[in-house]
Motif scaffolding. Sequence first.
Motif, PDB file in Angstrom:
ATOM      1  N   UNK A 153      33.581  35.091  18.394  1.00 30.94           N
ATOM      2  CA  UNK A 153      32.238  34.674  18.797  1.00 30.94           C
ATOM      3  C   UNK A 153      31.268  34.795  17.626  1.00 30.94           C
ATOM      4  N   UNK A 154      31.439  35.829  16.824  1.00 32.82           N
ATOM      5  CA  UNK A 154      30.573  36.017  15.671  1.00 32.82           C
ATOM      6  C   UNK A 154      30.739  34.870  14.679  1.00 32.82           C
ATOM      7  N   UNK A 155      31.972  34.446  14.474  1.00 35.30           N
ATOM      8  CA  UNK A 155      32.239  33.328  13.555  1.00 35.30           C
ATOM      9  C   UNK A 155      31.603  32.037  14.060  1.00 35.30           C
ATOM     10  N   UNK A 156      31.616  31.856  15.384  1.00 35.90           N
ATOM     11  CA  UNK A 156      31.079  30.623  15.973  1.00 35.90           C
ATOM     12  C   UNK A 156      29.554  30.618  16.008  1.00 35.90           C
ATOM     13  N   UNK A 157      28.951  31.787  16.246  1.00 37.30           N
ATOM     14  CA  UNK A 157      27.497  31.847  16.384  1.00 37.30           C
ATOM     15  C   UNK A 157      26.801  31.926  15.031  1.00 37.30           C
ATOM     16  N   UNK A 158      27.328  32.790  14.161  1.00 43.04           N
ATOM     17  CA  UNK A 158      26.709  32.953  12.850  1.00 43.04           C
ATOM     18  C   UNK A 158      25.280  33.444  12.993  1.00 43.04           C
ATOM     19  N   UNK A 159      24.396  32.905  12.171  1.00 43.18           N
ATOM     20  CA  UNK A 159      22.986  33.272  12.232  1.00 43.18           C
ATOM     21  C   UNK A 159      22.782  34.756  11.978  1.00 43.18           C
ATOM     22  N   UNK A 160      21.915  35.387  12.778  1.00 41.14           N
ATOM     23  CA  UNK A 160      21.597  36.795  12.576  1.00 41.14           C
ATOM     24  C   UNK A 160      22.386  37.709  13.506  1.00 41.14           C
ATOM     25  N   UNK A 161      23.524  37.224  14.027  1.00 37.37           N
ATOM     26  CA  UNK A 161      24.386  38.091  14.823  1.00 37.37           C
ATOM     27  C   UNK A 161      25.249  38.930  13.894  1.00 37.37           C
TER      28      UNK A 161
END
Length: 550
Positions: A153-161
């Motif tokens: 999920x982190x790879x897909x969302x990126x941004x400031x997550x």
Amino acid sequence: MGARLGHLQLVQGERNRQLAEENRIRILPKPPVRGNILDRNGNIIADSRLSYSAFLWPLAKAEPNWETTVNRLSEILNISVEEITSRLDDVPVDSPQLVRIARGLTPEQVTAIEEYNYELSGVELDIEPVRDYPYGSTAAHLLGYTGEITQEELDNRGGDYRLGDIIGRMGAEAAFEQRLRGEWGGQQVEVNGAGRIIRILGEQEAKAGRNVTLTLDIELQEAAEEALGNRVGAIVALDPNNGEVLAMASRPTFDPNIFSGNITSEVWQELQGKDNPFVNRALRGFPPASTFKIVPATAGMESGQYPPNTVLNTSAFLNVSGVRVGEWNRAGFGRIGYRGALAWSSNTFFGQVGRGVGGETLIDWAKRYGFGQKTTLELPEEASGLIADEEWKQQRFNTSWSEGDTVNMSLGQGLTLATPLQVAVMFAVPANGGYRVNPHFLKTDDNQSLEKVSLNLQNSTLNTLREGLREVVTNGTGSAVNVSTIPQAAGKTGTAEARPRASHAWFGGYAPNDNPEIVVVAFAEHSGGGGGAVAAPMARQVMEAYFNRD
């Protein structure tokens, strides 16, 4: 020895100073407090409470006593060694950031970690906010739940997550993630050789998430869930004038609070249970049965082929291309018009109307009512239902659309699938004077984006529909709603065949009849019995809760 010292100081000096600095200076991230979720009356239905979490320094994995540490931690937290180890796999050993291993620790677990501190090198306890749902399982499908972000999920969302983020899963928690999540803060600290904090070098306060107010009425939601009882099914309550979702219940359900602690694989398997408790049945497609007869009635009158004063002969069955489509009472109702056909839910009446206007006209009106497409509801898990047509049938079955398909659609059976929410949107049309509303559950003053869509129905069509739906209650299959405990109501029953299993029961209606304030649709999956006997009392119970408040 001198050569070695020179190499370490001169050749590798900068690198060693960097490693020493990273070992001395560490970052303690502070997660934000997630915003609250409130119902339309200001009741808090999701907030945050403080709880202990267990963290590990990635360097602990390189310590000589790592095996002792991980085995003891596994025993205390009831988490497998493999799961603990896997949480460190994607983090560099020299990372200066803590990795969360478990949250929502019990007092017993906190005490055990303190007692075995000498065996738990690199383990830290910290207090952080965790999600709390004060009404337990009530509105679970609407609210959803939260969980720690995965690497994928982190790879897909990126941004400031970042790893360790708590994100919304399902329902409002997922739909309004950006409003609710807030921004991380943290401390930069200096530690000694034992890993203890000597002093705080810098600090940035975490920024709390924003609150979200829903159109949901938690008291009405409780009444809807009580009306469902132990039945598998769903109930939707809607304001027919603006599309606000007042209640949306689905059974079976779950308690979202369980996700604020540790979820083991055993617990997860148990949660799956029977009948898919995580499925929001209010947003899943089922044959709408006779509730759908509003559509062929509209198509017949608006096409001009079967005007409001139409009277047709009904009988025990309708012969459709050599196949008998039976009347549910196995006898027919003689010569009747729209009002009587709605009141007694005549299959042969609406079968004739549907066959007469044809499949294309029927499909067109079904889509105008909002069937076969997702509504404007903010939940990503909503299904679109199904309004099949010639193209769909050719692609799926390599066969042409038939007269039987048209008649089956007229009766809300065959290939047609509709969600309880879509059925509620349909009933809102005669209730509000001919407009398809855009359902939503975010409370907002911005009415422009939520404008109703006029179906441009003739007054004679609207009046005939409303009179017929009222007669369903006063003199037809919906008499269970004809009670003195609520204002005069109107509606339609439905019983959908689901062979070889028991039939589905439906009721959709609104009240007061002369100035509707609420639409209620009740659906009982594989309940057996008719819509009038099973679903109508459920809808009545919700209406009673709405109109008889203290």
